[in-house]
Design a protein around this motif. Structure first.
Motif, mmCIF file in Angstrom:
data_model
loop_
_atom_site.group_PDB
_atom_site.id
_atom_site.type_symbol
_atom_site.label_atom_id
_atom_site.label_comp_id
_atom_site.label_asym_id
_atom_site.label_seq_id
_atom_site.Cartn_x
_atom_site.Cartn_y
_atom_site.Cartn_z
ATOM 1 N N TRP A 34 0.831 -1.200 0.000
ATOM 2 C CA TRP A 34 0.000 0.000 0.000
ATOM 3 C C TRP A 34 0.866 1.252 0.000
ATOM 4 O O TRP A 34 0.585 2.219 -0.699
ATOM 5 C CB TRP A 34 -0.927 -0.024 1.213
ATOM 6 N N TRP A 35 1.943 1.252 0.795
ATOM 7 C CA TRP A 35 2.839 2.397 0.886
ATOM 8 C C TRP A 35 3.502 2.676 -0.461
ATOM 9 O O TRP A 35 3.554 3.826 -0.918
ATOM 10 C CB TRP A 35 3.894 2.129 1.954
ATOM 11 N N GLU A 36 4.015 1.644 -1.122
ATOM 12 C CA GLU A 36 4.647 1.821 -2.432
ATOM 13 C C GLU A 36 3.647 2.322 -3.459
ATOM 14 O O GLU A 36 3.967 3.168 -4.286
ATOM 15 C CB GLU A 36 5.272 0.510 -2.901
ATOM 16 N N ARG A 37 2.460 1.793 -3.421
ATOM 17 C CA ARG A 37 1.426 2.211 -4.365
ATOM 18 C C ARG A 37 1.050 3.689 -4.164
ATOM 19 O O ARG A 37 0.853 4.423 -5.133
ATOM 20 C CB ARG A 37 0.200 1.332 -4.172
ATOM 21 N N THR A 38 0.987 4.119 -2.922
ATOM 22 C CA THR A 38 0.687 5.514 -2.618
ATOM 23 C C THR A 38 1.807 6.424 -3.112
ATOM 24 O O THR A 38 1.540 7.493 -3.676
ATOM 25 C CB THR A 38 0.488 5.697 -1.103
ATOM 26 N N GLY A 46 3.674 10.405 -7.710
ATOM 27 C CA GLY A 46 4.634 10.824 -8.717
ATOM 28 C C GLY A 46 6.010 10.204 -8.616
ATOM 29 O O GLY A 46 6.854 10.461 -9.459
ATOM 30 N N ALA A 47 6.285 9.409 -7.598
ATOM 31 C CA ALA A 47 7.590 8.770 -7.488
ATOM 32 C C ALA A 47 7.692 7.649 -8.518
ATOM 33 O O ALA A 47 6.700 7.015 -8.870
ATOM 34 C CB ALA A 47 7.796 8.217 -6.084
ATOM 35 N N SER A 60 13.142 -3.219 -6.883
ATOM 36 C CA SER A 60 13.846 -3.865 -5.772
ATOM 37 C C SER A 60 13.266 -3.415 -4.436
ATOM 38 O O SER A 60 13.120 -4.215 -3.518
ATOM 39 C CB SER A 60 15.338 -3.587 -5.829
ATOM 40 N N ARG A 61 12.897 -2.145 -4.318
ATOM 41 C CA ARG A 61 12.290 -1.682 -3.071
ATOM 42 C C ARG A 61 10.925 -2.336 -2.868
ATOM 43 O O ARG A 61 10.549 -2.690 -1.767
ATOM 44 C CB ARG A 61 12.149 -0.166 -3.062
ATOM 45 N N ARG A 62 10.172 -2.480 -3.956
ATOM 46 C CA ARG A 62 8.866 -3.123 -3.857
ATOM 47 C C ARG A 62 9.030 -4.573 -3.412
ATOM 48 O O ARG A 62 8.244 -5.085 -2.622
ATOM 49 C CB ARG A 62 8.142 -3.072 -5.193
ATOM 50 N N PHE A 63 10.065 -5.241 -3.907
ATOM 51 C CA PHE A 63 10.299 -6.626 -3.487
ATOM 52 C C PHE A 63 10.579 -6.701 -2.004
ATOM 53 O O PHE A 63 10.000 -7.508 -1.289
ATOM 54 C CB PHE A 63 11.454 -7.237 -4.272
#
Length: 104
Positions: A26-30, A35-36, A41-44
Motif C-alpha cells: 500500500w505504501w509503495e502504491r501511494t 509521482g515517485a 527492488s524496493r517493492r520486493f
C-alpha cells in the motif's frame, strides 16, 4: 505447554509479516500515485519478501497445530523449501540488480 505457546507465536509472527507486506504494498502504491518512480527492488523488499516469509512461517506451523497426517506435513515442508529457495534467489537477484544500477 510452553511448546504450544512458541508454535502459536511463530504463527502470529507469520500473520504479522503478511500484514506488514500488505502495508508495504500500500505504501509503495501511494508513493507511485504521488509521482515517485516505481522501484522494483524496493517493492520486493517492502512487499513481497515479508509476504513470502510470512506464508512460509505460517505453512511451517499450521500442519503441526492442526495435527495433519505425516504426508501432508511433508508436502507442506517441500513447498516451504521451494519457497525459501525462491526467496533467496529473488533477494540475491534484486540485490545484484541494485548493485549493477548504482555501480554500472
Amino acid at each position: 505447554m510452553m511448546l504450544g505457546f512458541m508454535d502459536w507465536s511463530v504463527l502470529a509472527l507469520g500473520c504479522a509479516l503478511v500484514l506488514m507486506s500488505l502495508g508495504g504494498w500500500w505504501w509503495e502504491r501511494t508513493k507511485v500515485r504521488k509521482g515517485a518512480s516505481p522501484d522494483r527492488s524496493r517493492r520486493f523488499f517492502a512487499a513481497w519478501l515479508p509476504l513470502l516469509m510470512g506464508v512460509e512461517s505460517i505453512g511451517a506451523k499450521v500442519p503441526h497445530l492442526l495435527h495433519a497426517p505425516y504426508s501432508v506435513a511433508m508436502i507442506v515442508d517441500a513447498v516451504n523449501f521451494v519457497l525459501i529457495f525462491t526467496v533467496a534467489l529473488l533477494a540475491f537477484w534484486m540485490l545484484r540488480e541494485r548493485d549493477l544500477r548504482t555501480n554500472g
